[in-house]
Design a protein around this motif. Structure first.
Motif, PDB file in Angstrom:
ATOM      1  N   SER A 128       0.832  -1.210   0.000  1.00 16.28           N
ATOM      2  CA  SER A 128       0.000   0.000   0.000  1.00 16.28           C
ATOM      3  C   SER A 128       0.863   1.255   0.000  1.00 16.28           C
ATOM      4  O   SER A 128       0.490   2.284  -0.577  1.00 16.28           O
ATOM      5  CB  SER A 128      -0.926   0.000   1.212  1.00 16.28           C
ATOM      6  OG  SER A 128      -0.189  -0.070   2.419  1.00 16.28           O
ATOM      7  N   PRO A 180      -7.825   2.990  10.962  1.00 15.75           N
ATOM      8  CA  PRO A 180      -8.957   3.429  10.136  1.00 15.75           C
ATOM      9  C   PRO A 180     -10.052   4.189  10.879  1.00 15.75           C
ATOM     10  O   PRO A 180     -10.636   5.126  10.331  1.00 15.75           O
ATOM     11  CB  PRO A 180      -9.480   2.121   9.549  1.00 15.75           C
ATOM     12  CG  PRO A 180      -8.265   1.258   9.458  1.00 15.75           C
ATOM     13  CD  PRO A 180      -7.469   1.578  10.685  1.00 15.75           C
ATOM     14  N   ASN A 183      -9.207   7.925  11.023  1.00 17.98           N
ATOM     15  CA  ASN A 183      -8.849   8.605   9.772  1.00 17.98           C
ATOM     16  C   ASN A 183      -9.431  10.008   9.667  1.00 17.98           C
ATOM     17  O   ASN A 183      -8.753  10.959   9.266  1.00 17.98           O
ATOM     18  CB  ASN A 183      -9.327   7.782   8.573  1.00 17.98           C
ATOM     19  CG  ASN A 183      -8.356   6.677   8.202  1.00 17.98           C
ATOM     20  OD1 ASN A 183      -7.222   6.657   8.674  1.00 17.98           O
ATOM     21  ND2 ASN A 183      -8.806   5.756   7.376  1.00 17.98           N
ATOM     22  N   ILE A 202      -4.712  11.305  -0.580  1.00 16.33           N
ATOM     23  CA  ILE A 202      -5.407  10.319   0.240  1.00 16.33           C
ATOM     24  C   ILE A 202      -5.649   9.100  -0.636  1.00 16.33           C
ATOM     25  O   ILE A 202      -6.285   9.196  -1.686  1.00 16.33           O
ATOM     26  CB  ILE A 202      -6.745  10.860   0.769  1.00 16.33           C
ATOM     27  CG1 ILE A 202      -6.524  12.125   1.602  1.00 16.33           C
ATOM     28  CG2 ILE A 202      -7.455   9.793   1.588  1.00 16.33           C
ATOM     29  CD1 ILE A 202      -7.813  12.798   2.045  1.00 16.33           C
ATOM     30  N   CYS A 204      -7.212   5.404  -0.378  1.00 20.72           N
ATOM     31  CA  CYS A 204      -8.036   4.495   0.432  1.00 20.72           C
ATOM     32  C   CYS A 204      -8.371   3.217  -0.329  1.00 20.72           C
ATOM     33  O   CYS A 204      -8.516   3.242  -1.551  1.00 20.72           O
ATOM     34  CB  CYS A 204      -9.352   5.164   0.809  1.00 20.72           C
ATOM     35  SG  CYS A 204      -9.238   6.422   2.066  1.00 20.72           S
ATOM     36  N   ASP A 205      -8.522   2.134   0.410  1.00 20.22           N
ATOM     37  CA  ASP A 205      -9.006   0.867  -0.149  1.00 20.22           C
ATOM     38  C   ASP A 205      -8.228   0.458  -1.397  1.00 20.22           C
ATOM     39  O   ASP A 205      -8.812   0.033  -2.405  1.00 20.22           O
ATOM     40  CB  ASP A 205     -10.501   0.971  -0.500  1.00 20.22           C
ATOM     41  CG  ASP A 205     -11.367   1.233   0.712  1.00 20.22           C
ATOM     42  OD1 ASP A 205     -10.920   0.936   1.835  1.00 20.22           O
ATOM     43  OD2 ASP A 205     -12.498   1.733   0.533  1.00 20.22           O
ATOM     44  N   GLU A 211     -11.703   1.509  -4.290  1.00 21.68           N
ATOM     45  CA  GLU A 211     -10.466   2.294  -4.250  1.00 21.68           C
ATOM     46  C   GLU A 211     -10.710   3.780  -4.534  1.00 21.68           C
ATOM     47  O   GLU A 211     -11.446   4.144  -5.448  1.00 21.68           O
ATOM     48  CB  GLU A 211      -9.479   1.739  -5.276  1.00 21.68           C
ATOM     49  CG  GLU A 211      -8.135   2.445  -5.301  1.00 21.68           C
ATOM     50  CD  GLU A 211      -7.191   1.805  -6.306  1.00 21.68           C
ATOM     51  OE1 GLU A 211      -6.387   0.950  -5.913  1.00 21.68           O
ATOM     52  OE2 GLU A 211      -7.277   2.162  -7.514  1.00 21.68           O
ATOM     53  N   ILE A 228     -13.657   9.018   4.837  1.00 23.83           N
ATOM     54  CA  ILE A 228     -12.643   7.962   4.822  1.00 23.83           C
ATOM     55  C   ILE A 228     -12.604   7.202   6.144  1.00 23.83           C
ATOM     56  O   ILE A 228     -11.690   6.423   6.383  1.00 23.83           O
ATOM     57  CB  ILE A 228     -11.249   8.548   4.516  1.00 23.83           C
ATOM     58  CG1 ILE A 228     -10.877   9.627   5.540  1.00 23.83           C
ATOM     59  CG2 ILE A 228     -11.200   9.106   3.100  1.00 23.83           C
ATOM     60  CD1 ILE A 228      -9.450  10.144   5.397  1.00 23.83           C
ATOM     61  N   ARG A 231     -11.767   3.191   6.714  1.00 23.27           N
ATOM     62  CA  ARG A 231     -11.268   2.670   5.452  1.00 23.27           C
ATOM     63  C   ARG A 231      -9.737   2.673   5.495  1.00 23.27           C
ATOM     64  O   ARG A 231      -9.151   3.728   5.807  1.00 23.27           O
ATOM     65  CB  ARG A 231     -11.768   3.515   4.279  1.00 23.27           C
ATOM     66  CG  ARG A 231     -13.285   3.557   4.156  1.00 23.27           C
ATOM     67  CD  ARG A 231     -13.724   4.571   3.125  1.00 23.27           C
ATOM     68  NE  ARG A 231     -13.343   4.221   1.774  1.00 23.27           N
ATOM     69  CZ  ARG A 231     -13.536   4.997   0.709  1.00 23.27           C
ATOM     70  NH1 ARG A 231     -14.112   6.180   0.867  1.00 23.27           N
ATOM     71  NH2 ARG A 231     -13.168   4.612  -0.487  1.00 23.27           N
ATOM     72  N   ALA A 233      -6.172   3.451   4.784  1.00 24.74           N
ATOM     73  CA  ALA A 233      -5.705   4.586   3.980  1.00 24.74           C
ATOM     74  C   ALA A 233      -4.229   4.880   4.196  1.00 24.74           C
ATOM     75  O   ALA A 233      -3.665   4.609   5.263  1.00 24.74           O
ATOM     76  CB  ALA A 233      -6.528   5.836   4.317  1.00 24.74           C
TER      77      ALA A 233
END
Length: 239
Positions: A128, A180, A183, A202, A204-205, A211, A228, A231, A233
């Protein structure tokens, strides 16, 4: 007769970032490697078993050995986790999500493996941190991952200001994460602390159908804050 064993390997096995399709982020060629491993070092046994069944439903989970490695693990045990390798049995490390050894306690075992001259083999999979950096449009030649920021508001604001300063004095992009469920609070703190022209990405997902990746200035984010909360991130500050 004395038995002789070849020295096996320590494999670093990336897993999916959430419930994304396995084939979209993990090469099919890794299935054979995973089948060759019977001992796994994992953050959470339940998550690890679920991932292995995702790789191949025919894997006999009950025939495998799992060793937990998380904040509750006594580090004196880590040497024993690699003992199967001296008996010619491969060992794999799996994180909760993404790549083991990166923002992950697996690095402690990898360090011991190098000390024991055990071959360490990282496998290809989603990170990520790198995916967010790639998609941010920020400086990818010079960046730093800072993990979690302080929880206390005053300390957090000071850390954000320090990271923002590095963007301009060192031309260094700054990445960090948050639990999360915190966030939204972190986003509010970023919007209150950073300069209007500083850019924030940012992400996320990542790799999931939901996404969301967007980079714009702090001033622009103030006009339209995304939801967010809860989620996974990655946050990237840059210029």
């Amino acid at each position: 007769m004395k038995k002789f064993f070849f020295m096996a390997n320590l494999y670093l096995i990336p897993i999916t970032l959430g419930e994304s399709e396995l084939e979209s982020v993990i090469p099919v060629s890794q299935t054979a490697i995973i089948h060759s491993i019977s001992h796994f070092i994992v953050e959470n046994i339940r998550t690890a078993r679920r991932f292995l069944k995702k790789v191949d439903r025919e894997i006999d989970i009950d025939a495998l050995y799992f060793y937990e490695l998380n904040k509750h693990t006594d580090k004196k045990q880590l040497h024993s986790y690699l003992e199967p390798i001296t008996q010619g049995l491969h060992v794999g490390i799996m994180s909760e999500a993404g790549c083991p050894g990166v923002a992950d306690p697996g690095a402690d075992v990898v360090r011991i493996a190098h000390e024991k001259n055990i071959r360490v083999i990282p496998l290809v999979g989603p990170s990520s941190i790198l995916l967010a950096m790639m998609a941010s449009g920020m400086n990818g030649q010079n960046f730093a991952f800072n993990g979690y920021l302080p929880i206390k508001k005053g300390e957090k604001s000071q850390e954000i200001s320090k990271l923002e300063k590095r963007i301009y004095t060192e031309n260094q992009s700054q990445l960090f994460i948050e639990a999360p469920y915190r966030n939204q609070q972190l986003l509010d703190d970023l919007l209150q602390t950073c300069q209007p022209h500083t850019k924030l990405c940012i992400a996320c997902d990542l790799t999931l159908e939901s996404e969301f990746i967007k980079t714009q200035t702090i001033a622009a984010w103030k006009k339209s804050k995304p939801d967010i909360q809860k989620r996974p991130a990655i946050f990237v500050l840059g210029k």
